[in-house]
Design a protein around this motif. Structure first.
Motif, mmCIF file in Angstrom:
data_model
loop_
_atom_site.group_PDB
_atom_site.id
_atom_site.type_symbol
_atom_site.label_atom_id
_atom_site.label_comp_id
_atom_site.label_asym_id
_atom_site.label_seq_id
_atom_site.Cartn_x
_atom_site.Cartn_y
_atom_site.Cartn_z
ATOM 1 N N TRP A 25 0.823 -1.215 0.000
ATOM 2 C CA TRP A 25 0.000 0.000 0.000
ATOM 3 C C TRP A 25 0.853 1.258 0.000
ATOM 4 O O TRP A 25 0.588 2.201 -0.742
ATOM 5 N N ARG A 26 1.911 1.274 0.820
ATOM 6 C CA ARG A 26 2.738 2.471 0.952
ATOM 7 C C ARG A 26 3.686 2.640 -0.223
ATOM 8 O O ARG A 26 3.810 3.735 -0.785
ATOM 9 N N VAL A 27 4.370 1.573 -0.619
ATOM 10 C CA VAL A 27 5.372 1.678 -1.693
ATOM 11 C C VAL A 27 4.714 1.949 -3.039
ATOM 12 O O VAL A 27 5.174 2.791 -3.820
ATOM 13 N N LEU A 28 3.618 1.248 -3.329
ATOM 14 C CA LEU A 28 2.945 1.417 -4.623
ATOM 15 C C LEU A 28 1.932 2.563 -4.624
ATOM 16 O O LEU A 28 1.354 2.863 -5.663
ATOM 17 N N ARG A 29 1.710 3.183 -3.453
ATOM 18 C CA ARG A 29 0.793 4.325 -3.326
ATOM 19 C C ARG A 29 -0.571 4.011 -3.955
ATOM 20 O O ARG A 29 -1.043 4.687 -4.866
ATOM 21 N N THR A 30 -1.197 2.973 -3.442
ATOM 22 C CA THR A 30 -2.457 2.499 -4.019
ATOM 23 C C THR A 30 -3.688 3.178 -3.430
ATOM 24 O O THR A 30 -4.808 2.820 -3.798
ATOM 25 N N ASP A 31 -3.514 4.129 -2.505
ATOM 26 C CA ASP A 31 -4.631 4.614 -1.702
ATOM 27 C C ASP A 31 -5.786 5.176 -2.530
ATOM 28 O O ASP A 31 -6.941 5.099 -2.127
ATOM 29 N N TYR A 32 -5.499 5.742 -3.696
ATOM 30 C CA TYR A 32 -6.550 6.370 -4.501
ATOM 31 C C TYR A 32 -7.557 5.344 -5.001
ATOM 32 O O TYR A 32 -8.766 5.568 -4.968
ATOM 33 N N TRP A 33 -7.077 4.206 -5.451
ATOM 34 C CA TRP A 33 -7.976 3.197 -6.019
ATOM 35 C C TRP A 33 -8.094 1.935 -5.161
ATOM 36 O O TRP A 33 -9.024 1.148 -5.337
ATOM 37 N N ALA A 34 -7.152 1.736 -4.232
ATOM 38 C CA ALA A 34 -7.208 0.561 -3.349
ATOM 39 C C ALA A 34 -6.733 0.967 -1.963
ATOM 40 O O ALA A 34 -5.540 0.941 -1.682
ATOM 41 N N VAL A 39 -6.241 -3.647 0.166
ATOM 42 C CA VAL A 39 -4.952 -4.318 -0.030
ATOM 43 C C VAL A 39 -4.802 -5.474 0.956
ATOM 44 O O VAL A 39 -4.270 -6.535 0.606
ATOM 45 N N GLN A 40 -5.276 -5.287 2.191
ATOM 46 C CA GLN A 40 -5.182 -6.352 3.194
ATOM 47 C C GLN A 40 -6.017 -7.563 2.791
ATOM 48 O O GLN A 40 -5.581 -8.713 2.973
ATOM 49 N N SER A 379 -16.086 -3.391 -6.453
ATOM 50 C CA SER A 379 -17.041 -2.315 -6.235
ATOM 51 C C SER A 379 -16.447 -1.223 -5.360
ATOM 52 O O SER A 379 -16.590 -0.025 -5.633
ATOM 53 N N THR A 380 -15.757 -1.614 -4.300
ATOM 54 C CA THR A 380 -15.153 -0.647 -3.388
ATOM 55 C C THR A 380 -14.019 0.116 -4.059
ATOM 56 O O THR A 380 -13.872 1.327 -3.877
ATOM 57 N N MET A 381 -13.213 -0.577 -4.857
ATOM 58 C CA MET A 381 -12.087 0.073 -5.539
ATOM 59 C C MET A 381 -12.554 1.068 -6.588
ATOM 60 O O MET A 381 -11.854 2.029 -6.905
ATOM 61 N N LEU A 382 -13.740 0.870 -7.131
ATOM 62 C CA LEU A 382 -14.260 1.791 -8.144
ATOM 63 C C LEU A 382 -14.777 3.090 -7.536
ATOM 64 O O LEU A 382 -14.865 4.119 -8.230
ATOM 65 N N THR A 383 -15.112 3.080 -6.250
ATOM 66 C CA THR A 383 -15.847 4.191 -5.651
ATOM 67 C C THR A 383 -15.125 5.520 -5.757
ATOM 68 O O THR A 383 -15.630 6.487 -6.347
ATOM 69 N N VAL A 384 -13.939 5.622 -5.173
ATOM 70 C CA VAL A 384 -13.234 6.911 -5.124
ATOM 71 C C VAL A 384 -12.843 7.403 -6.523
ATOM 72 O O VAL A 384 -13.080 8.573 -6.855
ATOM 73 N N PRO A 385 -12.242 6.566 -7.394
ATOM 74 C CA PRO A 385 -11.907 7.068 -8.734
ATOM 75 C C PRO A 385 -13.114 7.556 -9.528
ATOM 76 O O PRO A 385 -13.010 8.511 -10.302
#
Length: 400
Positions: A25-34, A39-40, A379-385
């Motif tokens: 999560w931190r290295v790949l900076r996935t927070d926007y979409w995941a 990630v967990q 579904s959750t990953m689609l929400t913020v983007p």
């Protein structure tokens, strides 16, 4: 070679649970979409029997032993009970009642339409073997899958609204009202699915006893200081969870009810936020990863992914359609229904808890669980983007 003790194996599993998803999560900076919770869960899928267990069976058998999984499950049960308890407390039923017309129309359609589309998807899935558990009646499986497609995960929604900086804004509070009714509905549906006519006397006794105990607990909570309310509340949580499980309604039903009957005003907002974030940080990763460890692909990976895609279309399409119908009835401005519909797509928690229970009761199979889990993650990953650009275009909506 030194043989690891059970304690060492457990701590090694905990080290993996907290280290691997965080680094990704931190290295790949996935927070926007995941976000980290997604990630967990994905980490649990990759570390589970379907991926790591298949590629490196000896390693998997060494780390995730039955004793280790039993210990992890104990931590996960208590973690998710606390998280659902907080979600119950944060339900603002008074505000929902004060705005019952608008809230009822929107929440009702946002729940009913994806429930129908999800149930249709379930009927299509059941035309093939491998999706219905040995203890599940056909109606239970269809209703369970349909409800999984319809629900919005209130705790994850709160995190997303905080991330988008609209939690305390009028639109954020509106969306929480809509999701709150969905949250109540899913526990009602779960109680219906788990209704056991052989133990209906126990279940009736639980509900009567719970009603009486609620009156006494509420009187006690109103008279003690907040620092004591926290401790008394955890005793109340454990007692309700035990009683509900004894009655055959599952401990998570008791956990939600124990929070729903408490008033949020008894707890300061800052401390409630701190408690929720602590649970999410310190113990919920165990639940998220242990959830991923339950994934299976025995009916074939393509079939599971195909079912997940079908469920995703039914869930997202049904939710958006329901909210758009509500928008037409209530005469919302253009674009408003789309933004709200996408914000109500978050599923990765309450829905996962719900289908975990269906899996534990063998109403659905591991393959159905896996397909629903993949649908919830997507579904959750689609929400913020999807919603971020919509909110930027509808700046005035935030204050409405």
């Amino acid at each position: 070679m030194h043989a690891m003790t059970p304690t060492e194996v457990f701590l090694l599993a905990m080290l993996i649970i907290f280290t691997v998803p965080y680094l990704v999560w931190r290295v790949l900076r996935t927070d926007y979409w995941a976000p980290l919770v997604v990630v967990q869960i994905i980490g649990g899928i990759l570390l589970g029997p379907g991926v790591l267990g298949a590629l490196y069976p000896d390693y998997y058998a060494t780390i995730f032993t039955p004793a280790t999984l039993g210990s992890l499950n104990g931590v996960a049960w208590w973690a998710v009970m606390m998280f659902v308890w907080v979600a119950g407390i944060e339900l603002d039923l008074g505000e929902a009642w004060a705005r019952r017309g608008e809230t009822g129309v929107t929440a009702g359609l946002a729940l009913a339409v994806p429930l129908v589309t999800g149930s249709i998807a379930a009927v299509l899935m059941l035309r093939l073997p491998g999706w219905q558990g040995p203890s599940g009646a056909t109606w239970q499986v269809i209703l369970g899958i349909g409800m999984a497609c319809a629900v919005t995960a209130l705790p994850i929604l709160v995190l997303f609204l905080e991330k988008l900086e609209i939690l305390r804004q009028p639109i954020g509070q509106r969306i929480l009202r809509y999701a709150s009714l969905d949250d109540i509905a899913i526990w009602g549906v779960l109680a219906l699915i788990l209704l056991d006519w052989e133990r209906v006397g126990r279940q009736g006794g639980f509900l009567i006893g719970f009603a009486v105990a609620t009156i006494l607990v509420r009187k006690l909570m109103a008279r003690i200081e907040e620092r004591d309310r926290w401790y008394v509340s955890l005793i109340w949580l454990a007692g309700c969870g035990f009683a509900a499980d004894w009655a055959g309604l599952h401990f998570m039903v008791g956990a939600f009810l124990s929070g729903a009957v408490l008033d949020g005003k008894w707890f300061t907002t800052a401390k409630m936020d701190q408690f929720r974030h602590f649970v999410l940080l310190a113990v919920m990763p165990v639940f998220f990863l242990s959830t991923g460890l339950k994934t299976q692909w025995a009916v074939g990976g393509y079939a599971v992914f195909g079912a997940a895609a079908l469920l995703l279309v039914a869930s997202v399409g049904g939710k958006l359609a329901g909210v758009h119908i509500a928008g037409r009835i209530l005469k919302w401005r253009p674009g408003e229904a789309s933004a709200i519909g996408w914000l109500l797509q978050t599923k990765a928690l309450i829905m996962i808890i719900f289908v975990n229970i269906l899996l534990d009761k063998t109403i659905i199979t591991n393959e159905t669980f896996t397909a629903l889990l993949l649908m919830a993650l997507a579904s959750t990953m689609l929400t913020v983007p999807m919603v971020s650009p919509k909110l930027r275009r509808l700046g005035a909506l935030v204050g409405r």
